[in-house]
Design an enzyme around this catalytic site. Structure first.
Site, PDB file in Angstrom:
ATOM      1  N   GLU A 208       2.648   4.819  -4.121  1.00  0.00           N
ATOM      2  CA  GLU A 208       2.679   5.769  -5.277  1.00  0.00           C
ATOM      3  C   GLU A 208       4.040   6.443  -5.404  1.00  0.00           C
ATOM      4  O   GLU A 208       4.416   6.723  -6.546  1.00  0.00           O
ATOM      5  CB  GLU A 208       1.571   6.814  -5.109  1.00  0.00           C
TER       6      GLU A 208
ATOM      7  N   ASP B  40      -8.885   3.745  -2.076  1.00  0.00           N
ATOM      8  CA  ASP B  40      -9.853   4.223  -1.079  1.00  0.00           C
ATOM      9  C   ASP B  40     -11.114   4.794  -1.712  1.00  0.00           C
ATOM     10  O   ASP B  40     -11.254   6.006  -1.858  1.00  0.00           O
ATOM     11  CB  ASP B  40      -9.193   5.279  -0.190  1.00  0.00           C
TER      12      ASP B  40
ATOM     13  N   ASP C 107       0.854  -1.192   0.000  1.00  0.00           N
ATOM     14  CA  ASP C 107       0.000   0.000   0.000  1.00  0.00           C
ATOM     15  C   ASP C 107       0.894   1.248   0.000  1.00  0.00           C
ATOM     16  O   ASP C 107       2.101   1.153   0.222  1.00  0.00           O
ATOM     17  CB  ASP C 107      -0.882  -0.054   1.257  1.00  0.00           C
TER      18      ASP C 107
HETATM   19  C1  GLC Z   1      -4.643   3.426   2.847  1.00  0.00           C
HETATM   20  C2  GLC Z   1      -5.156   2.201   2.103  1.00  0.00           C
HETATM   21  C3  GLC Z   1      -6.200   1.518   2.924  1.00  0.00           C
HETATM   22  C4  GLC Z   1      -5.625   1.156   4.278  1.00  0.00           C
HETATM   23  C5  GLC Z   1      -5.089   2.402   4.975  1.00  0.00           C
HETATM   24  C6  GLC Z   1      -4.374   2.082   6.278  1.00  0.00           C
HETATM   25  O1  GLC Z   1      -5.628   4.389   2.952  1.00  0.00           O
HETATM   26  O2  GLC Z   1      -5.627   2.525   0.837  1.00  0.00           O
HETATM   27  O3  GLC Z   1      -6.673   0.380   2.273  1.00  0.00           O
HETATM   28  O4  GLC Z   1      -6.588   0.547   5.076  1.00  0.00           O
HETATM   29  O5  GLC Z   1      -4.184   3.058   4.128  1.00  0.00           O
HETATM   30  O6  GLC Z   1      -3.307   1.232   6.068  1.00  0.00           O
END
Ligand code: GLC
Length: 789
Positions: A399, A474, A396
């Site tokens: 980017e 998200d 995650d």
């Molecule tokens: C980001 C991710 C989400 C995750 C959060 C906390 O917003 O896209 O899926 O739960 O981070 O790690």
């Protein structure tokens, strides 16, 4: 004084070199190279000066195909390269170019006035016909057809990505500069391999032009002139790589939330699934499992991770842990110390100091995943999680996200020491996430050789499908995002990323019972099926809204598990050919303008048509059935296609249709994919047509495909006269099929048949009330022919 950043179209050109597959042209300032990479794939490169970059591409894994020598023509006014499938013509006077197919039809035309450079930026533009549609482009918001929009390909961490909520939003987490142009039933592909920020004006500034600008780098266009959507995506995924087969458990239902904060809570969730008999294969650990968000650690609330993971494994759950790139800038943190010792972090503009930004752990440094040694080191760190029993990695914030700057990412002048030489972050940015996924996949493989890795990534560039599946980040628990996720997944599938999914139920905000049901019904048919929600939202596990809602959720999750044999065959097909698993109707009906315009339905493979409910309170919806005959999956009612029908859709019913002649292999309901094997496959046959099923089976765990560790065979079904015929080709491959018996279930039958299998008559059963005619065939590796007369 002349403005150095002003756009300068290419001037008159002359031929400077001719090779067997290529042609080089020069103007005063630029050099252009045209080549045929494959029969149906041309390449157009253009550079300032005389030298093309020799840097390897991050996306392209193959760039020449065997082919008959193309014809290279050098006329006074035009030059051209012609293959058996198409022709790329270039006008020397002004730089206009035309791509034609073998029939001579103009597939697309490059606008002379907008080919060239302006300062660091590079530009190309194509003429659009009035009705031409634009699809693909990876993950972007908006309608399925991107015509009329403007989108930026610049990976960015964005919360709540709806055009309604953020009208000015042009970027998401993934940048794939590959588009499909649909013109009069013919599809053309265009891929600009350049990871710099690209802006695609899709007929917005000028309705008759598609204009693309890249902030820097060369013009490097791949032009696909295949004869169908499938052929173009096939070639594109040969060029940029295909999805490796995921482990079978990846296809099950997955449960996530931000966060299951303690080991006890994770056990409780797991216990709930098993007690309530809701199938589930994986549970995710979001950032709270770590010690103050230090990557690759477990914190106080997960005191004995190995024991927890072993116990969950016993219950049939795989555990996927989140792995963010930011490494906490804590001098006592081993991962940071080792990373520094390996000089593994992205540098600031000086090139000497590590850049320090801010993410969940506070001040953090960013591994330079563009560097092979940094990737290898990352894999070693990740191996500790594997040793504890973590089965998959959730990449995650790659980017990469950075809370320290308004740009939300690293400064453009940060320095990478990439495999392709030194790069500024501006150039490396869009490949960062994909290279992180690569580190994760390659690391997982290095430390558990032979076991199929599971990596899920938020960011990516063209070719990311080689390393990870993509989830769409998200979204919010709003109906608009359910609808938007549908087109995003379809366009990802068209862009080579067949394995993809959205957060089921919606991530931001509180979901509600109806939205959860409708989302889950649709997602049961999407390649990746994971329920996930944000910190501080209400619970949205399948049981969160009481027994009636739980019962509907269970039923659709069960249906997903029953459909796994069909889905697994589609994954195998995608692995072989790059084909999307979840397809827009036009994948199979490109010449039908109504199918092309349909963005709120999809096909799972060729034969299942899903028409999800995308609005609250809807007890019915209009469904477009493409030409041919279709059957209602639930009632068996037959419909003639080429028209809209009204589909009933009470809350427990997802409108679902099957193409006439389809073979849909289904298995038993099980609580997780490892629970038992499918010894009996229910082959549901739908009458009045014919199809072929590429049956695929393997152990679902190891990477044994290269050595033939699979069992495949072609199964054909056709109705002939008043009877029917079912053919199993000889089984191929060294895997011993687990199928003992094929239970053939002919649906919508109106009478009994006499059945012979390889010439011998066998007993069968007809139930007039349900319209089901069925019989069983013992499996064998040799061909089997069943005749129904
Ligand atoms: C980001 C991710 C989400 C995750 C959060 C906390 O917003 O896209 O899926 O739960 O981070 O790690």
């Amino acid at each position: 004084m002349k403005d150095a950043t002003a756009f300068r179209p290419v001037g008159a050109l002359r031929v400077s070199a001719v090779g067997p597959r290529r042609l080089r042209l020069v103007s005063i300032r630029e050099t252009i190279e045209l080549s045929a990479v494959a029969e149906d794939l041309f390449r157009l490169r253009m550079v300032r000066g005389r030298k093309f970059s020799e840097r390897p591409s991050w996306a392209v894994v193959r760039d020449d195909w065997p082919m008959a020598p193309p014809r290279v023509e050098t006329g006074k006014e035009t030059v051209a390269i012609e293959t058996g499938a198409g022709r790329l013509e270039f006008h020397l006077r002004d730089g206009r170019w035309v791509l034609r197919d073998a029939q001579g039809a103009e597939r697309t035309t490059g606008l002379a006035k907008r080919l060239g450079f302006a300062g660091d930026a590079a530009r190309v533009a194509l003429a659009l016909t009035e009705t031409e549609g634009i699809f693909g482009l990876g993950e972007t918001t908006g309608p399925i057809n991107k015509r009329g929009l403007r989108r930026e390909l610049w990976n960015i961490d964005v919360l709540g990505h709806s055009p309604g909520i953020h009208p000015g939003l042009h970027s998401l987490y993934v940048a794939i500069p590959f588009a499909l142009l649909l013109r009069d039933g013919r599809t053309t592909g265009i891929f600009w391999d350049n990871p710099a920020r690209q802006t695609w004006d899709l007929g917005q500034a000028a309705p008759d032009a598609l204009g693309v600008t890249a902030d820097s780098g060369e013009i490097d266009l791949y032009l696909f002139v295949g004869s169908s959507v499938a052929e173009i995506v096939d070639r594109y995924t040969e060029l940029t790589g295909r999805m490796p087969l995921p482990p079978r458990w990846a296809l099950g239902y997955h449960q996530c939330r931000y966060s299951y904060e303690t080991a006890a809570r994770v056990r409780e969730i797991a216990g709930n699934f098993r007690r309530r008999e809701i199938p589930c294969d994986a549970i995710y650990l979001d950032i709270h499992h770590m010690d103050e968000y230090r990557v690759f650690t477990f914190g106080k609330t997960f005191p004995r991770p190995a024991k927890l993971l072993a116990d969950l494994d016993e219950q049939g759950f795989k555990v996927v842990a989140i792995v963010d790139p930011g490494v906490k800038d804590d001098p006592n943190f081993g991962v940071l110390r080792r990373g520094r010792a390996r000089r593994a972090f992205v540098k600031d503009a000086t090139g000497r100091r590590d850049y320090v930004g801010r993410v969940w752990p506070g001040e953090s440094r960013f591994p330079d995943f563009t560097n092979a040694q940094a990737r290898a080191w990352w894999g070693e760190e990740q191996a500790r999680l594997q040793q504890l029993g973590v089965a998959g990695f959730w990449n995650d914030m790659n980017e990469p996200a950075n809370f320290a700057l308004p740009s939300k990412t690293l400064p453009p002048d940060c320095r990478h020491d990439s495999d392709a030489g030194p790069l500024s972050h501006a150039v490396a940015h869009n490949v960062y996430g994909m290279q992180m996924a690569r580190a994760s996949r390659e690391g997982a493989l290095a430390h558990e050789p032979g076991v199929r890795p599971f990596v899920i990534s938020r960011a990516g560039y063209a070719g990311v499908q080689r390393y990870a599946l993509i989830w769409t980040g998200d979204n919010s628990s709003v109906w608009e995002h359910l609808a938007d996720s549908l087109q995003m997944l379809l366009n990802l599938g068209l862009s080579g990323v067949a394995f993809c999914g959205a957060d089921v139920g919606g991530f931001l905000e509180n979901t509600n019972a109806e939205l959860l049901v409708r989302w889950l019904q649709m997602a049961a048919f999407t390649p990746f099926f994971r329920n996930h929600t944000n910190l501080d939202t209400i619970n949205q596990e399948p049981w969160a809204f009481g027994p009636p809602v739980e019962a509907i959720c269970r039923r659709y999750i069960e249906l997903r598990y029953q459909l796994l044999p069909y889905l697994y065959c589609l994954f195998a097909e995608s692995h072989r050919t790059g084909a999307a698993i979840m397809r827009p109707l036009f994948w199979h009906h490109a010449d039908d303008p109504l199918a092309v315009a349909t963005g709120d339905q999809f096909l799972l493979g060729a034969n299942l048509l899903v028409a999800p409910i995308l609005q609250p309170g809807n007890g019915a919806r209009a469904v477009y059935l493409p030409r041919g005959e279709w059957f209602d999956f639930w009632s068996g009612e037959a419909h003639t296609g080429g028209r809209y029908i009204l589909a009933p859709a009470p809350l427990d019913r997802l409108p679902l249709y099957v193409r006439a002649g389809a073979i849909i292999p289904m298995g038993a309901v099980r609580q997780h994919t490892g629970e038992s094997k499918d010894e009996v496959i229910n082959l549901h046959l739908w009458p009045n047509g014919k199809t072929e099923l590429a049956w695929h089976e393997d152990d679902g765990v190891t990477i044994d495909l290269a050595t033939g560790g699979y069992s495949t065979r072609t199964i054909r079904f056709a109705t002939v006269g008043r009877g029917a015929r079912l053919d199993f080709g000889a089984a191929q491959g060294s895997f011993v099929s687990e199928v003992k018996r094929w239970r053939v279930i002919l649906r919508c039958a109106t009478r009994p048949y006499r059945v012979t299998v390889n010439g011998g008559q066998i007993p069968a059963r007809f139930v007039a009330e349900t319209g089901v005619f069925s019989f069983e065939i013992q499996n064998a590796v040799s061909p089997i022919v069943a005749r129904l007369a």
